[in-house]
Design a protein around this motif. Sequence first.
Motif, PDB file in Angstrom:
ATOM      1  N   GLN A 140       0.808  -1.222   0.000  1.00 36.86           N
ATOM      2  CA  GLN A 140       0.000   0.000   0.000  1.00 36.86           C
ATOM      3  C   GLN A 140       0.843   1.276   0.000  1.00 36.86           C
ATOM      4  O   GLN A 140       0.314   2.363  -0.156  1.00 36.86           O
ATOM      5  CB  GLN A 140      -0.942  -0.002   1.212  1.00 36.86           C
ATOM      6  CG  GLN A 140      -1.965  -1.128   1.191  1.00 36.86           C
ATOM      7  CD  GLN A 140      -3.100  -0.924   2.179  1.00 36.86           C
ATOM      8  OE1 GLN A 140      -3.475   0.203   2.478  1.00 36.86           O
ATOM      9  NE2 GLN A 140      -3.656  -2.006   2.682  1.00 36.86           N
ATOM     10  N   HIS A 176      -6.205   3.594   5.758  1.00 30.83           N
ATOM     11  CA  HIS A 176      -6.431   2.642   4.677  1.00 30.83           C
ATOM     12  C   HIS A 176      -5.807   1.280   4.963  1.00 30.83           C
ATOM     13  O   HIS A 176      -6.288   0.254   4.476  1.00 30.83           O
ATOM     14  CB  HIS A 176      -5.890   3.203   3.356  1.00 30.83           C
ATOM     15  CG  HIS A 176      -6.751   4.271   2.760  1.00 30.83           C
ATOM     16  ND1 HIS A 176      -6.633   5.596   3.121  1.00 30.83           N
ATOM     17  CD2 HIS A 176      -7.753   4.200   1.846  1.00 30.83           C
ATOM     18  CE1 HIS A 176      -7.533   6.305   2.444  1.00 30.83           C
ATOM     19  NE2 HIS A 176      -8.215   5.497   1.667  1.00 30.83           N
ATOM     20  N   GLY A 191     -14.247  -2.728   1.055  1.00 31.30           N
ATOM     21  CA  GLY A 191     -13.549  -1.523   1.490  1.00 31.30           C
ATOM     22  C   GLY A 191     -14.332  -0.702   2.490  1.00 31.30           C
ATOM     23  O   GLY A 191     -13.918   0.411   2.852  1.00 31.30           O
ATOM     24  N   VAL A 203     -12.789   0.992   5.787  1.00 33.63           N
ATOM     25  CA  VAL A 203     -11.932   2.182   5.745  1.00 33.63           C
ATOM     26  C   VAL A 203     -12.671   3.372   6.348  1.00 33.63           C
ATOM     27  O   VAL A 203     -12.116   4.124   7.169  1.00 33.63           O
ATOM     28  CB  VAL A 203     -11.488   2.492   4.308  1.00 33.63           C
ATOM     29  CG1 VAL A 203     -10.731   3.826   4.259  1.00 33.63           C
ATOM     30  CG2 VAL A 203     -10.610   1.379   3.769  1.00 33.63           C
ATOM     31  N   SER A 204     -13.915   3.562   5.962  1.00 31.97           N
ATOM     32  CA  SER A 204     -14.706   4.695   6.457  1.00 31.97           C
ATOM     33  C   SER A 204     -15.555   4.339   7.664  1.00 31.97           C
ATOM     34  O   SER A 204     -16.117   5.233   8.308  1.00 31.97           O
ATOM     35  CB  SER A 204     -15.611   5.222   5.332  1.00 31.97           C
ATOM     36  OG  SER A 204     -16.483   4.197   4.868  1.00 31.97           O
TER      37      SER A 204
END
Length: 373
Positions: free
Chosen positions: A97, A234, A294, A297-298
């Motif tokens: 990453q 992330h 994903g 992540v939030s």
Amino acid sequence: MTARTPVPFALDAAAPTLAAWLDAHAETIDTTQDLAADILPRLGAADLLRIGVPAQYGGAGGSTVDAIEAIAAVARRSLAAAFVFWGQRAFIEYLLQSPNGALRERWLPALVAGERAGATGLSNAMKYLSNIEPLQMSATPVEGAAARWTLNGQLPWITNLRREGFIVAAAFDNADGRAPSIFAVPHDANGVSRSDDLDLIALRSSNTAALRLDGTVLDADWLIAADAAAFLAHARPAFLGLQCGMSIGLARRALEAVAASSPPVRAATGDEAAGLARELDALTQRLYAGIDSGAFVSAPASQFGVRIGLASVVGAASQLEVQAAGGRGYLRGTGGVARRAREAAFVPIVTPSIVQLKNQLAQHSSSRQTNAA
């Protein structure tokens, strides 16, 4: 989020030599440091470290979820070996990453082969990201030198610091006021020192020690990320997700032991075991869906809830195995019941600990209520 049905990784089929070695030496790995040098090379020789790594970097392809399942398969046999696996695979993930392509290309071949240890010293940084504790390492620009920093500080607990050589990721508070950054620190840099192995009650072959940096100077070639907070937001889903593989594998193994008990024992424990198995599958599906999409992540609180739930299942499954084994499980050399109980006791305290995560969820809930008022 679309749920992915968990498909356990068959270690005995994919890596029979490693599976047999873990079965034969799990107790020694847990209770002594005698095999600390052997675990990582064996994981590399079995090609497990390549899972979820793109082929262009020497990997076997697949996803982070595939790597979680591989860690779970190792944890079924030895949580200490799975702990090493997690540390190595988490460091690999940081390089995957990182925007520093040169660092990635330089180190990934040796890391996925198990020839060089990668250690995740970012537990402190993950707690920093959640406002649990300040960063314990500092970086000061070298006067008159472009993109060079003097690094200082100490981290009290890092796994996979192999005496044969390692590279560790750590986050540093920048003295010049810039955002904290993350460096990869090689074991042979000036000022880097490793303590003796910590005197753990279990997982003793995991190469777990403290790390100290005293005037270590590195340049931008070693920079994983210039903005630690943005990078960690992330990277955290993979960090925690790979860590959850340890819980998944250990819980599966304990429930398998209960299912293999005598008919009277199964009759007494069957309903509870079935309920735990359903809960384990549901939590695993939630974990995989959040990582695949994903969403974590939030929405990190959702993943925190999964980690807490898995720790609860591990504890209950381990206690059920103890009950099913009876007095036989309290004897040495009787199938690993006592070892798995020790392993299960470790799950709630590995960073971020369950207490820390519960505190974060409480703060998150309080903040939501305040905003809704």
